[in-house]
Motif scaffolding. Structure first.
Motif, PDB file in Angstrom:
ATOM      1  N   ALA A   1      42.668  28.745  57.086  1.00 31.88           N
ATOM      2  CA  ALA A   1      41.790  29.487  56.179  1.00 31.88           C
ATOM      3  C   ALA A   1      41.064  28.536  55.232  1.00 31.88           C
ATOM      4  CB  ALA A   1      42.603  30.516  55.392  1.00 31.88           C
ATOM      5  N   ASP A   2      41.775  27.539  54.714  1.00 30.45           N
ATOM      6  CA  ASP A   2      41.144  26.528  53.850  1.00 30.45           C
ATOM      7  C   ASP A   2      40.048  25.783  54.603  1.00 30.45           C
ATOM      8  OD1 ASP A   2      42.999  27.242  51.925  1.00 30.45           O
ATOM      9  OD2 ASP A   2      44.165  25.383  52.065  1.00 30.45           O
ATOM     10  N   TYR A   3      40.383  25.344  55.807  1.00 30.62           N
ATOM     11  CA  TYR A   3      39.458  24.540  56.616  1.00 30.62           C
ATOM     12  C   TYR A   3      38.196  25.323  56.967  1.00 30.62           C
ATOM     13  CZ  TYR A   3      37.560  22.195  60.732  1.00 30.62           C
ATOM     14  OH  TYR A   3      36.708  21.603  61.644  1.00 30.62           O
ATOM     15  N   ASN A   4      38.351  26.529  57.507  1.00 32.07           N
ATOM     16  CA  ASN A   4      37.190  27.330  57.906  1.00 32.07           C
ATOM     17  C   ASN A   4      36.293  27.653  56.714  1.00 32.07           C
ATOM     18  OD1 ASN A   4      37.682  27.438  60.674  1.00 32.07           O
ATOM     19  ND2 ASN A   4      38.866  29.326  60.554  1.00 32.07           N
ATOM     20  N   ALA A   5      36.899  27.991  55.579  1.00 32.10           N
ATOM     21  CA  ALA A   5      36.121  28.333  54.391  1.00 32.10           C
ATOM     22  C   ALA A   5      35.278  27.151  53.919  1.00 32.10           C
ATOM     23  CB  ALA A   5      37.045  28.799  53.263  1.00 32.10           C
TER      24      ALA A   5
ATOM     25  N   ALA B   1      42.750  18.972  61.561  1.00 29.86           N
ATOM     26  CA  ALA B   1      42.664  19.019  60.099  1.00 29.86           C
ATOM     27  C   ALA B   1      43.678  19.977  59.467  1.00 29.86           C
ATOM     28  CB  ALA B   1      41.243  19.370  59.670  1.00 29.86           C
ATOM     29  N   PRO B   2      43.874  21.205  60.007  1.00 29.62           N
ATOM     30  CA  PRO B   2      44.871  22.082  59.380  1.00 29.62           C
ATOM     31  C   PRO B   2      46.286  21.497  59.387  1.00 29.62           C
ATOM     32  CG  PRO B   2      43.397  23.364  60.762  1.00 29.62           C
ATOM     33  CD  PRO B   2      43.112  21.918  61.055  1.00 29.62           C
ATOM     34  N   SER B   3      46.612  20.691  60.397  1.00 32.67           N
ATOM     35  CA  SER B   3      47.925  20.034  60.425  1.00 32.67           C
ATOM     36  C   SER B   3      48.097  19.170  59.183  1.00 32.67           C
ATOM     37  CB  SER B   3      48.057  19.152  61.678  1.00 32.67           C
ATOM     38  OG  SER B   3      47.888  19.887  62.860  1.00 32.67           O
ATOM     39  N   PHE B   4      47.039  18.413  58.852  1.00 29.47           N
ATOM     40  CA  PHE B   4      47.091  17.497  57.716  1.00 29.47           C
ATOM     41  C   PHE B   4      47.019  18.255  56.387  1.00 29.47           C
ATOM     42  CE2 PHE B   4      44.420  15.128  61.032  1.00 29.47           C
ATOM     43  CZ  PHE B   4      45.543  14.688  61.715  1.00 29.47           C
ATOM     44  N   ILE B   5      46.191  19.286  56.342  1.00 26.22           N
ATOM     45  CA  ILE B   5      46.037  20.071  55.113  1.00 26.22           C
ATOM     46  C   ILE B   5      47.357  20.765  54.755  1.00 26.22           C
ATOM     47  CG2 ILE B   5      44.886  22.083  54.109  1.00 26.22           C
ATOM     48  CD1 ILE B   5      42.416  21.277  55.865  1.00 26.22           C
ATOM     49  N   ALA B   6      47.975  21.395  55.744  1.00 28.89           N
ATOM     50  CA  ALA B   6      49.245  22.077  55.491  1.00 28.89           C
ATOM     51  C   ALA B   6      50.327  21.103  55.056  1.00 28.89           C
ATOM     52  CB  ALA B   6      49.689  22.841  56.741  1.00 28.89           C
ATOM     53  N   PHE B   7      50.309  19.897  55.621  1.00 30.95           N
ATOM     54  CA  PHE B   7      51.290  18.873  55.274  1.00 30.95           C
ATOM     55  C   PHE B   7      51.072  18.379  53.840  1.00 30.95           C
ATOM     56  CE2 PHE B   7      52.566  14.337  55.192  1.00 30.95           C
ATOM     57  CZ  PHE B   7      53.905  14.480  55.509  1.00 30.95           C
ATOM     58  N   GLU B   8      49.835  18.017  53.521  1.00 30.59           N
ATOM     59  CA  GLU B   8      49.545  17.427  52.217  1.00 30.59           C
ATOM     60  C   GLU B   8      49.612  18.455  51.083  1.00 30.59           C
ATOM     61  OE1 GLU B   8      49.069  14.270  51.447  1.00 30.59           O
ATOM     62  OE2 GLU B   8      49.080  13.439  53.487  1.00 30.59           O
ATOM     63  N   ARG B   9      49.282  19.707  51.381  1.00 27.28           N
ATOM     64  CA  ARG B   9      49.294  20.728  50.333  1.00 27.28           C
ATOM     65  C   ARG B   9      50.641  21.444  50.211  1.00 27.28           C
ATOM     66  NH1 ARG B   9      43.301  23.627  49.740  1.00 27.28           N
ATOM     67  NH2 ARG B   9      42.498  21.920  48.460  1.00 27.28           N
ATOM     68  N   GLY B  10      51.594  21.035  51.009  1.00 34.25           N
ATOM     69  CA  GLY B  10      52.939  21.583  50.881  1.00 34.25           C
ATOM     70  C   GLY B  10      53.117  22.968  51.458  1.00 34.25           C
TER      71      GLY B  10
ATOM     72  N   ALA C   1      33.579  27.626  50.352  1.00 33.67           N
ATOM     73  CA  ALA C   1      34.317  26.894  49.323  1.00 33.67           C
ATOM     74  C   ALA C   1      33.342  26.127  48.438  1.00 33.67           C
ATOM     75  CB  ALA C   1      35.311  25.933  49.970  1.00 33.67           C
ATOM     76  N   ASP C   2      33.749  25.840  47.198  1.00 38.80           N
ATOM     77  CA  ASP C   2      32.880  25.055  46.319  1.00 38.80           C
ATOM     78  C   ASP C   2      32.994  23.570  46.656  1.00 38.80           C
ATOM     79  OD1 ASP C   2      35.251  24.113  45.101  1.00 38.80           O
ATOM     80  OD2 ASP C   2      35.135  25.587  43.480  1.00 38.80           O
ATOM     81  N   ASP C   3      32.157  22.759  46.024  1.00 37.11           N
ATOM     82  CA  ASP C   3      32.100  21.328  46.336  1.00 37.11           C
ATOM     83  C   ASP C   3      33.416  20.619  46.046  1.00 37.11           C
ATOM     84  OD1 ASP C   3      29.497  21.596  47.174  1.00 37.11           O
ATOM     85  OD2 ASP C   3      28.608  20.896  45.287  1.00 37.11           O
ATOM     86  N   ALA C   4      34.076  21.026  44.968  1.00 31.89           N
ATOM     87  CA  ALA C   4      35.344  20.378  44.603  1.00 31.89           C
ATOM     88  C   ALA C   4      36.403  20.617  45.665  1.00 31.89           C
ATOM     89  CB  ALA C   4      35.823  20.896  43.248  1.00 31.89           C
ATOM     90  N   GLU C   5      36.484  21.849  46.165  1.00 32.90           N
ATOM     91  CA  GLU C   5      37.453  22.172  47.214  1.00 32.90           C
ATOM     92  C   GLU C   5      37.109  21.443  48.502  1.00 32.90           C
ATOM     93  OE1 GLU C   5      40.434  24.561  49.454  1.00 32.90           O
ATOM     94  OE2 GLU C   5      40.238  23.405  47.603  1.00 32.90           O
ATOM     95  N   ARG C   6      35.832  21.398  48.839  1.00 32.83           N
ATOM     96  CA  ARG C   6      35.418  20.703  50.064  1.00 32.83           C
ATOM     97  C   ARG C   6      35.763  19.217  49.987  1.00 32.83           C
ATOM     98  NH1 ARG C   6      30.789  22.478  49.917  1.00 32.83           N
ATOM     99  NH2 ARG C   6      31.106  24.304  51.222  1.00 32.83           N
ATOM    100  N   ASP C   7      35.522  18.610  48.834  1.00 27.36           N
ATOM    101  CA  ASP C   7      35.852  17.199  48.650  1.00 27.36           C
ATOM    102  C   ASP C   7      37.362  16.968  48.738  1.00 27.36           C
ATOM    103  OD1 ASP C   7      33.257  16.395  48.399  1.00 27.36           O
ATOM    104  OD2 ASP C   7      33.361  15.874  46.271  1.00 27.36           O
ATOM    105  N   ALA C   8      38.121  17.855  48.130  1.00 31.93           N
ATOM    106  CA  ALA C   8      39.584  17.709  48.148  1.00 31.93           C
ATOM    107  C   ALA C   8      40.124  17.763  49.569  1.00 31.93           C
ATOM    108  CB  ALA C   8      40.226  18.797  47.293  1.00 31.93           C
TER     109      ALA C   8
END
Length: 340
Positions: free
Chosen positions: A251-255, A43-52, A262-269
């Motif tokens: 950090a995004d993923y673990n939170a 997941a962090p591979s994809f998150i870092a890619f998509e979030r720039g 993280a709040d629901d909006a961040e988790r959904d994103a």
């Protein structure tokens, strides 16, 4: 005029390079490939890619997909990929001994209190009495290849249950999809796999849960981050930039999924990002719930559980899958992250 423009463009380009250096960023070079699997552990591979996050660190990263850990290591060694995050396989260790690869960090980890990898039995085997890992003697167990993380998990399960590993029929099936199919149809009796895959199979009635790997291998460093020896030694700025960008995504993923901070909006994103690459054939809500229910911790800042990795290395040596002569210095470069 054309000559003037070419010189002007060159000067502008040189100025851009100087600016990048001034801000401590690696200068943009050729596209770098990150080797990945279609698993939630990536997941962090994809998150870092998509979030720039890679671009923010001055890197031009593309994702390169594989079906197992061993081919990823070969791709790193050959230069077909620059970075990878996957299990420490026998092939990876052998390539490190040839001075082709370095483990530079730790990623997915087993942790008591977090579900972790689930031990599954086929419905056929479960109905025949395979309801507990202590009953795995004489049963077939799926792995991708000899020396894979699945092989090591089978070893840990066997030792804890006083079973000779030779009494478990290990079935190397090369690809994750092939193991899923074999377990679903009862061609193999058991398997251990990360929760996002396991829980989907359980939810769909394709297999039964009979145990957790964390009961037998707490603090197991399941996956590691690695790169070529050349990158680790000679491309330090670029390699450090990768670690920094990947750590932001961890950090995004673990939170969101492990610590529930993280709040629901961040988790959904974040779930929507992961859903593009993992369980994309499932409805989003089902895939998101599976991601939440099956999240495993990924070490903050890619910290490396060195003790677990050394244990794995010693096991590979004892099994004759790698040469005794390989040293810790050949396999690990601990200068990029802290060890735990």
């Amino acid at each position: 005029m054309n000559v003037f423009l070419s010189r002007r463009q060159a000067l502008i380009g040189m100025g851009a390079l100087g600016s990048a250096a001034a801000f401590g960023l690696p200068t943009r070079a050729a596209t770098r490939n990150l080797a990945v699997l279609h698993l939630a552990s990536h997941a962090p591979s994809f998150i870092a890619f998509e979030r720039g996050y890679y671009k923010d660190a001055g890197l031009d990263i593309e994702l390169k997909f594989f079906e197992a850990a061993q081919p990823m290591a070969v791709a790193i060694a050959s230069g077909d990929a620059d970075f990878g995050v996957t299990a420490m396989s026998g092939g990876l260790i052998s390539l490190a001994q040839k001075d082709a690869i370095k483990v530079i960090g730790g990623a997915l980890t087993e942790e008591k209190g977090v579900t972790g990898a689930i031990i599954l039995a086929s419905n056929k085997a479960y109905d025949a009495g395979l309801t507990d890992p202590s009953k795995l003697s004489g049963k077939s167990f799926g792995i991708t290849t000899a020396g894979s993380s699945f092989h090591f998990m089978a070893h840990k399960i066997a030792v804890a249950n006083n079973i000779k590993l030779s009494d478990m029929q290990l079935r190397p099936l090369q690809k994750l999809g092939a193991i899923v199919g074999a377990l679903t149809t009862g061609q193999i009796d058991a398997w251990a796999i990360q929760p996002n895959v396991a829980k989907k199979m359980i939810r769909e009635g394709a297999a039964k849960q009979i145990g957790l790997v964390s009961d037998y291998a707490p603090d197991y460093q399941v996956t590691t981050a690695f790169t070529s020896t050349k990158n680790a030694a000679s491309e330090r700025e670029m390699t450090a930039a990768f670690v920094k960008a990947y750590s932001r995504a961890i950090a995004d993923y673990n939170a969101a999924f492990v610590d529930n901070k993280a709040d629901d909006a961040e988790r959904d994103a974040l779930a929507k990002i992961v859903h593009k690459y993992v369980e994309s054939d499932s409805p989003f809500e089902a895939a998101k719930q599976n991601l939440v229910d099956g999240a495993m911790r990924i070490n903050a800042d890619l910290a490396l559980s060195l003790g677990s990795c050394v244990e794995q290395l010693d096991w590979f040596k004892a099994e004759g899958m790698v040469k005794d002569a390989i040293t810790h210095e050949q396999l690990f470069d601990t200068s990029y992250v802290k060890t735990i």
